[in-house]
Design an enzyme around this catalytic site. Structure first.
Site, short mmCIF file in Angstrom:
data_model
loop_
_atom_site.label_atom_id
_atom_site.label_comp_id
_atom_site.label_asym_id
_atom_site.label_seq_id
_atom_site.Cartn_x
_atom_site.Cartn_y
_atom_site.Cartn_z
N HIS A 1 -48.69 -40.13 102.82
CA HIS A 1 -48.34 -39.89 101.41
C HIS A 1 -48.35 -38.37 101.20
O HIS A 1 -49.08 -37.66 101.89
CB HIS A 1 -49.42 -40.57 100.56
CG HIS A 1 -49.18 -40.58 99.09
ND1 HIS A 1 -49.42 -39.51 98.28
CD2 HIS A 1 -48.76 -41.59 98.28
CE1 HIS A 1 -49.14 -39.84 97.02
NE2 HIS A 1 -48.74 -41.10 96.99
N ASP B 1 -57.30 -41.50 104.64
CA ASP B 1 -56.81 -41.75 103.29
C ASP B 1 -56.81 -43.26 103.08
O ASP B 1 -55.95 -43.97 103.60
CB ASP B 1 -55.40 -41.17 103.14
CG ASP B 1 -54.74 -41.55 101.82
OD1 ASP B 1 -55.38 -42.26 101.01
OD2 ASP B 1 -53.57 -41.16 101.62
N GLN C 1 -54.70 -47.04 99.91
CA GLN C 1 -54.08 -48.36 99.97
C GLN C 1 -54.98 -49.40 100.61
O GLN C 1 -54.72 -50.60 100.49
CB GLN C 1 -52.76 -48.29 100.76
CG GLN C 1 -51.68 -47.48 100.08
CD GLN C 1 -51.26 -48.06 98.75
OE1 GLN C 1 -51.34 -49.26 98.51
NE2 GLN C 1 -50.80 -47.20 97.85
N LYS D 1 -56.48 -48.09 92.17
CA LYS D 1 -55.78 -49.02 93.05
C LYS D 1 -56.66 -50.20 93.44
O LYS D 1 -56.20 -51.16 94.05
CB LYS D 1 -55.28 -48.29 94.30
CG LYS D 1 -54.17 -47.27 93.99
CD LYS D 1 -53.42 -46.90 95.24
CE LYS D 1 -52.75 -45.55 95.16
NZ LYS D 1 -51.60 -45.49 94.25
N CYS E 1 -43.53 -41.19 96.96
CA CYS E 1 -44.35 -40.00 97.27
C CYS E 1 -44.61 -39.90 98.77
O CYS E 1 -45.70 -39.50 99.20
CB CYS E 1 -45.68 -40.01 96.51
SG CYS E 1 -45.43 -39.93 94.74
#
Lengths: 423, 150
Positions: free
Chosen positions: A140, A217, A220, A243, A381
């Protein structure tokens, strides 16, 4: 030192083998009760942000109605209650990701801010000219741009590990890019654009053999997978509250304690200090050293309610159910000849990206919106990975445990409408 | 409830299927590239301007149905017009899409461009319809900048 007592009862753990009662779960999400353009809302944009259960909305509302005060500052009752509620969430988060200690959890504004914090503190102090930072093609923008900025500041070099046509990291190419100059590997746990689940254990193990630190990261991943940062042995892990069914404006940064102790502070201000004179300032202990200013107290408390809610359902059951949804959606869309799936990795979670021959994703998005279906269209993104597939945009349906097979069937039906309009 | 065909009118679908003037111009007087970061659409507009008249207008690039049809119809609309009239048309078109068209009794007749009047009910798509026009505007403004500095 974190002083909050952990008197919170563990949420009732559901039976791992019991099926989800999705109808009951859906009633916990008030936003799902509405119609859009005359159709029941079908919300399939969960990778952008998830919807919030009533318990999260209530926790935020109750905090403002009953407990609102600044934290770590007052001796009065409200301040003690607010501090206690805020610090309890640190323990909830610690357990949620399997960290060794609550002091390893730093509350920030977003997963993006967590990555920027690492780049600007650990990165600025540990990385120099000629050092290398290794990312992957599927990152991302928030896991690309902070490293580009760091490279400009330090003279370090950004390297990018490639992916194959299915959207999987090519591990031997990744390994070849690791060298003694590699100081940080920054990699996504799950790709937001493709849904690929990365083989983190191998990635982290290889990086450590070359002496590199690893930032994951997890934006998600947090809603979809059980995370165990100690088992992974990652050095840094970030995710965002919104999220994972919590409010916007809160992110979580995990870092191993010894790294947090060594890192210089990020922002200066209140809360992050022990004592200040005009000649010298002594910084507070971790994690408070990294939490300058009044934080998003209500947001953190909302995140705590969201994680309790998710724990109450059980991430194993969530992952199993979402996997069924993804399978169903993959079959439903693959059955349409004009549809091409983008991201066909063997290990995927909750994301189905696709393009339709001769029809721009934006037009797909507008037509399905008329049927009440919310999907994301564009570059998500993550422009470099969209470029990698020779595209400028894709359409993306992304799932949560409150979605149903019927909603996916509605998407497939709406796709046939798309084909009619642009026939 | 909004009808999908308010947005995707037949003329728009036709210009999307068969865009007019989609080619690079070899010797343009000016050109500009437009980019919509929201959707990644890119368009390049080429203009030939002789004696303050737009004698040729073409575009190149890829985008959604709305942006492709708008680019196609833009080139048809400005071709043969004086630069002043083309600019007035841009202002009126822009006003129609952004809901500022109250005083538009004056100004040029939008003609076929009226087909985009439904787009303002789809706020997320207004930028798709205006991309080619903003790009054309940048192209002729750029030319004037060059002229004015000589």
């Amino acid at each position: 030192m974190i002083t909050a007592s952990d008197s919170r009862h563990a949420p009732p753990m559901a039976q791992a083998d019991a099926a989800l009662d999705v109808e009951s779960i859906r009633r916990d999400f008030p936003i799902l009760r509405q119609t859009i353009n005359g159709h029941a809302l079908v919300y399939l944009d969960n990778a952008a942000t998830s919807q919030k259960p009533q318990v999260v909305i209530d926790a935020i509302s109750r905090y403002y109605a009953e407990d609102n005060a600044n934290i770590h500052r007052g001796v009065h009752a409200l301040s003690v209650r607010a501090t206690d509620a805020y610090e309890k969430v640190r323990i909830t988060v610690q357990r949620f990701i399997g960290a060794a200690e609550p002091e390893e959890i730093v509350f920030v504004r977003s997963a993006t801010e967590g990555i920027n914090l690492i780049a600007q503190t650990y990165g600025r102090s540990e990385i120099g000219k000629g050092d290398e930072i290794l990312i992957t093609t599927m990152e991302h923008h928030s896991n690309i741009v902070p490293w580009q900025m760091l490279c400009r500041q330090t003279g370090a070099v950004l390297r990018v590990a490639p992916i194959n046509d299915d959207g999987e990291l090519i591990l031997d190419q990744y390994e070849k890019l690791l060298c003694d100059r590699t100081k940080i590997v920054a990699v996504t746990h799950i790709s937001n654009a493709l849904g690929t689940i990365n083989p983190l254990s191998e990635i982290i193990d290889l990086a450590h053999r070359h002496g590199a630190r690893v930032l994951v990261d997890g934006a998600q991943a947090a809603p979809h997978l059980c995370i165990d940062v100690q088992a992974l042995d990652c050095d840094f892990y970030v995710f965002s509250s919104h999220k994972v069914y919590g409010p916007t404006g809160v992110g979580v940064l995990y870092a191993k304690r010894e790294l947090l102790e060594e890192m210089p502070p990020y922002q200066g201000g209140g809360e992050m200090i022990q004592s200040v004179t005009f000649d010298e300032t002594t910084y507070n202990d971790v994690p408070h050293k990294f939490e300058a200013g009044t934080p998003n107290i209500a947001g953190v408390i909302g995140l705590g309610a969201a994680l309790d809610y998710v724990n109450g359902i059980g991430l194993d059951r969530i992952a199993a159910y979402e996997h069924e949804l993804l399978d169903h959606a993959t079959h439903a869309l693959a059955a349409i000849p004009q549809v091409r799936l983008i991201g066909t990795a063997r290990h995927k979670a909750a994301v189905l990206a696709f393009v339709v021959e001769g029809i721009h994703p934006h037009d797909v998005g507008t037509v399905v919106d008329q049927e009440g279906i919310a999907i994301r269209t564009g570059h998500h993104c993550a422009q470099p990975v969209i470029d990698r597939f020779g595209l400028t945009a894709t359409a993306r349906a992304s799932f949560a445990f409150y979605n149903t097979r019927e909603e996916i069937d509605a998407l497939a039906a709406a796709m046939r409408r798309v084909l009619e309009v642009f026939a | 409830m909004i009808d999908l065909y308010d947005l995707y009118q037949e003329l728009i679908l036709d210009h999307n299927r068969r865009p007019r003037n989609r080619r690079k111009l070899e010797d343009p007087s000016c050109q500009a590239e437009g980019y919509n970061p929201l959707c990644g659409d890119r368009v390049t507009v080429y203009l030939k301007i002789e004696d303050s008249v737009v004698t040729e207008a073409t575009f190149d690039g890829s985008g959604c149905a709305i942006s492709t049809a708008s680019a196609s119809l833009m080139t048809e609309s400005v071709k043969g017009k004086s630069l002043e009239d083309a600019k007035a048309l841009f202002r009126k078109f822009h006003g129609m899409l952004t809901g500022q068209s109250i005083e538009t009794a004056d100004g040029p007749d939008l003609g076929k461009l009226e087909v985009f009047s439904g787009v303002c009910r789809f706020p997320a798509r207004v930028k798709c319809a205006t991309l080619a026009w903003h790009t054309a505007n940048a192209a002729w403004e750029k030319r004037e900048t060059v002229v004015s500095t000589e």
